[in-house]
Design a protein around this motif. Structure first.
Motif: not given
Length: 348
Positions: A281, A328, A335
């Motif tokens: 991410s 993401l 995450i």
């Protein structure tokens, strides 16, 4: 009652409100819920909506006297004294038509498919949801019960229901905004499962009085079957029920939250999730324009009335916060860690 048109809409709203109040003694159940700055009393029949009112909210902490109270009557012809809902007539209809109600000091909404009416008097804090039968409500209603009334009540106090999720740590958090499929709900669930806090997904109460503060209202979280499996929720919530009207699993925030839902989160950034397709991410700045587009339209469209005030509110909110895009990764723990590091680093 003749069909409703723009000419008699206000008269019909007053008639429905008076009818609902005069039948107070005939509603089978009374549910009371403590919400931020508000005590909500719902007069309702047994069934899915009564269950939703009982279990679909995050109750505000006790030992705090609510500032105001409001009463909502969930009415249908199965209750003595309640007539069947009228239909809209042959005249033109738009949501803007309900601006005429605002001129009379009222708020309202109508769902054609079910002759489903909602009227609210913000001065007296009395509302009615009139349905053709006890179960003739739109399929989204149990997930965020009585949402329109809360929208009108809080908007009158300068606050707003935002169609957004939240994640936070140590009292500070981010507001996650995005259209359906952007990854917002999966991000909220990933964060909760890996140690972060949240005051909700889908809808949270936002106040701009002292910075940007988010408070919880609804307890329901949703995940499509793919995300449900990816997050390991099949194992964690083995008694999950049938899919909802969107084909998603529904569960409550307490089912996966690491701690009790916080009373507030001080929002320090507006974050727009994006399914990036990369392995990890990343969080990078995004323009306020793009953040506004991600945040405002769905919130305004899903909450009837006060279109102009909604744009002003979300415009102010966007100006108060730094805005970022969250690309993401694929692993929930990674995450959550990215967001936790972002918050710990000051999010500025």
């Amino acid at each position: 009652m003749p069909n409703v048109t723009l000419e008699n809409l206000t008269d019909y709203a007053r008639h429905v409100l008076a009818q609902a109040e005069s039948s107070t003694a005939h509603y089978p159940l009374t549910r009371k819920v403590g919400l931020p700055h508000l005590e909500l009393t719902a007069h309702v029949s047994a069934g899915a909506l009564a269950d939703a009112v009982a279990h679909g909210f995050v109750t505000a902490p006790g030992n705090r006297t609510p500032a105001v109270t409001c009463r909502i009557f969930v009415a249908h012809p199965g209750i003595d004294g309640i007539a069947a809902p009228a239909s809209w007539g042959q005249g033109p209809f738009t949501q803007h038509a309900f601006a005429s109600l605002a001129e009379a000091g009222l708020r309202g909404n109508y769902f054609h498919d079910l002759d489903f009416w909602q009227f609210y008097d913000p001065q007296r804090r009395v509302g009615v949801q009139l349905m053709a039968s006890a179960d003739a409500f739109p399929p989204w209603e149990p997930g965020a019960p009585l949402r329109a009334f809360l929208h009108w009540e809080y908007a009158a106090c300068g606050m707003r229901l935002a169609h957004a999720g939240t994640l936070g740590a140590n009292g500070k958090g981010v507001l996650l905004a995005g259209a359906g499929g952007a990854g917002k709900s999966g991000t909220v669930a990933a964060g909760l499962l890996n140690g972060l806090d949240s005051v909700g997904d889908d809808y949270v109460l936002v106040d701009l009085a002292n910075g940007v503060t988010a408070r919880p209202l609804f307890s329901t979280l949703k995940q499509d079957p793919r995300g449900f499996a990816r997050l390991g929720l099949e194992r964690r919530l083995p008694a999950h029920g049938p899919l909802n009207w969107q084909g998603k699993h529904t569960f409550h925030i307490d089912d996966i939250a690491p701690r009790p839902v916080p009373e507030t989160l001080d929002i320090v950034a507006l974050v727009v999730p994006h399914i990036g397709g990369g392995g990890t991410s990343s969080i990078v700045p995004v323009s306020r324009r793009d953040a506004m587009i991600a945040l405002a339209p769905s919130g305004i469209a899903q909450m009837p009335g006060e279109r102009e005030s909604g744009f002003r509110f979300f415009s102010d909110l966007t100006r108060l916060l730094p805005c970022y895009r969250l690309s993401l990764g694929t692993q929930p723990q990674e995450i959550a860690g990215t967001i936790a590091d972002f918050l710990a680093g000051g999010a500025s």
